[in-house]
Write an enzyme that holds these catalytic residues in place. Structure first.
Site, PDB file in Angstrom:
ATOM      1  N   TYR A  37      54.479  -1.176  -3.210  1.00  0.00           N
ATOM      2  CA  TYR A  37      54.623  -2.512  -3.798  1.00  0.00           C
ATOM      3  C   TYR A  37      55.886  -2.497  -4.655  1.00  0.00           C
ATOM      4  CZ  TYR A  37      53.031  -7.131  -5.144  1.00  0.00           C
ATOM      5  OH  TYR A  37      52.946  -8.478  -5.336  1.00  0.00           O
ATOM      6  N   LYS A  92      36.647  -8.739  20.097  1.00  0.00           N
ATOM      7  CA  LYS A  92      37.935  -8.703  20.795  1.00  0.00           C
ATOM      8  C   LYS A  92      38.891  -7.763  20.065  1.00  0.00           C
ATOM      9  CE  LYS A  92      39.764 -10.565  24.445  1.00  0.00           C
ATOM     10  NZ  LYS A  92      39.973 -11.978  24.730  1.00  0.00           N
ATOM     11  N   ALA A 196      39.387 -20.909  33.391  1.00  0.00           N
ATOM     12  CA  ALA A 196      39.501 -19.675  34.155  1.00  0.00           C
ATOM     13  C   ALA A 196      39.737 -19.961  35.632  1.00  0.00           C
ATOM     14  CB  ALA A 196      38.254 -18.817  33.970  1.00  0.00           C
TER      15      ALA A 196
END
Length: 426
Positions: A37, A92, A196
């Site tokens: 940082y 996912k 699809a």
């Protein structure tokens, strides 16, 4: 315990959910902190301000994908909303990381306004190296993806459309080879006319299927020229001049059935009206349009694929998106274009015919052997060679088609790096 309870326990025990953020640099000392940082962080900020491409060297952007949804078309659950979709989006992320070492932030947007969705994702572009759109209902999914492709300089990929197309396209090429059929001559019937199915049909045409040989059915029957309710919609693209009106009519004499609809709508009698040596892709989940047993009983010479892992030839999107993004990210691609999708399809098709399946894959699936043929037309998701071959050829296609922003000087070295990655994440 029941499967339901086991699944709930899997998601809730320990740290809730399936993903977390981890550090990629040490932060144990005062000096580490000063680098991580202030004041050290100012140095990469200055470099990126001078040259935005430097973000790939100094931040996680080049390996970070957003999985984004509005929750309107989640698996077979339908419009369950963004919050209820979060376990799927986290899942996912698990697949991206497990199979291709791609990092993910999942983002569930509380809007069904397509333009608001687009503006939100557009504003997020500086954060990510790619956008994976997920579980967005048609027709908004087409509009959203097309607009974001125009506006963003990073890859945008709606997996529900293109993932299925890429993988089933590989299955199509190999099934035609085994069955002795020409891709340009086969008669194709689609059950389903959503995102699809439309993407698969377009991709099959790129692979050589003749457009006039495609018949597409939705929940109301065949899409034909003159059908009033399709005028001005995306379905009109697939309207044909034909006397067929039902799925049963369309299947008579067909070579390929591509199911992207709902379970149990195709009977053995319907399969028996198809051409000899039929190809049946019953990809509805969790229940295919016709069961594996019924299809094979009706046509013993068929090649059958489903979306299920408990039967041969599983069409599973995990064979596509992790590796497509891996290749795209590695060359800083500004898009995932048609050339890259075709490259992914060809890599999968070729791999199914190449070399011996690794023993670890045979053990994972409880098999003594896997050989190219009727029950093995596409690779298995757990095959580490998929990462190498698919990512490699996607990256090359990105470079060759002009969408890569970074070059790879030594392709052999890149392939070796993918082999090392595949070995490291097993």
């Amino acid at each position: 315990m029941s499967f339901k309870n086991d699944a709930l326990a899997y998601h809730s025990e320990g740290r809730p959910g399936k993903i977390e953020v981890t550090l990629s640099k040490p932060c144990h000392t005062q000096q580490d902190l000063s680098y991580a940082y202030t004041p050290g962080v100012a140095e990469p900020c200055r470099e990126i301000a001078k040259d935005p491409a430097a973000a790939a060297a100094y931040t996680a952007k080049s390996n970070l994908v957003a999985v984004i949804t509005d929750g309107t078309a989640v698996l077979g659950l339908g419009n369950i909303g963004p919050l209820a979709s979060k376990p799927v989006m986290e899942g996912k992320g698990v697949l991206f990381k497990r199979f291709a070492d791609v990092d993910v932030f999942d983002l569930e947007l509380a809007t069904t306004d397509a333009d608001a969705f687009i503006r939100t994702v557009e504003a997020l572009e500086p954060t990510f190296g790619g956008i994976n759109l997920e579980d967005i209902a048609a027709p908004d999914c087409f509009y959203i993806e097309n607009e974001l492709k125009k506006r963003l300089n990073i890859p945008v990929f709606h997996d529900d459309q293109h993932g299925t197309a890429v993988i089933s396209g590989a299955a199509l090429l190999n099934a035609c080879e085994i069955q002795g059929k020409s891709v340009s001559d086969i008669q194709v019937v689609f059950s389903g006319a959503g995102s699809a199915a439309v993407s698969c049909a377009r991709h099959y045409i790129r692979l050589g299927v003749t457009p006039e040989n495609i018949l597409m059915c939705d929940s109301k029957g065949l899409i034909y020229k003159g059908r009033a309710d399709i005028s001005g919609t995306y379905k009109e693209e697939f309207a044909q001049s034909t006397q067929a009106r039902s799925l049963a009519d369309a299947l008579q004499g067909a070579d390929l059935f591509a199911g992207l609809s709902t379970g149990g709508i195709v009977s053995g009698d319907m399969v028996r009206t198809m051409n000899e040596r039929p190809i049946i892709f019953a990809m509805a989940n969790p229940d295919p349009e016709i069961t594996y047993e019924e299809a094979c009983a009706a046509a013993p010479d068929c090649i059958m694929a489903t979306g299920r892992s408990d039967y041969p030839n599983q069409v599973n999107n995990v064979l596509g998106f992790p590796f497509i993004f891996r290749g795209a990210l590695d060359v800083g691609a500004s898009a995932i274009n048609e050339e890259m999708k075709v490259a992914a399809t060809m890599a999968l098709a070729d791999l199914a015919k190449t070399g011996d399946v690794p023993e670890m894959v045979l053990n994972a699936y409880g098999c003594s052997s896997m050989k190219f043929g009727r029950d093995y037309i596409i690779p298995k998701p757990l095959d580490p060679r998929v990462l190498v071959e698919e990512s490699y050829y996607v990256a090359r296609a990105a470079v060759d088609s002009g969408v890569a922003t970074r070059t790879i000087d030594d392709w052999d070295a890149y392939r070796r790096s993918l082999e090392d990655l595949a070995e490291g994440i097993q």
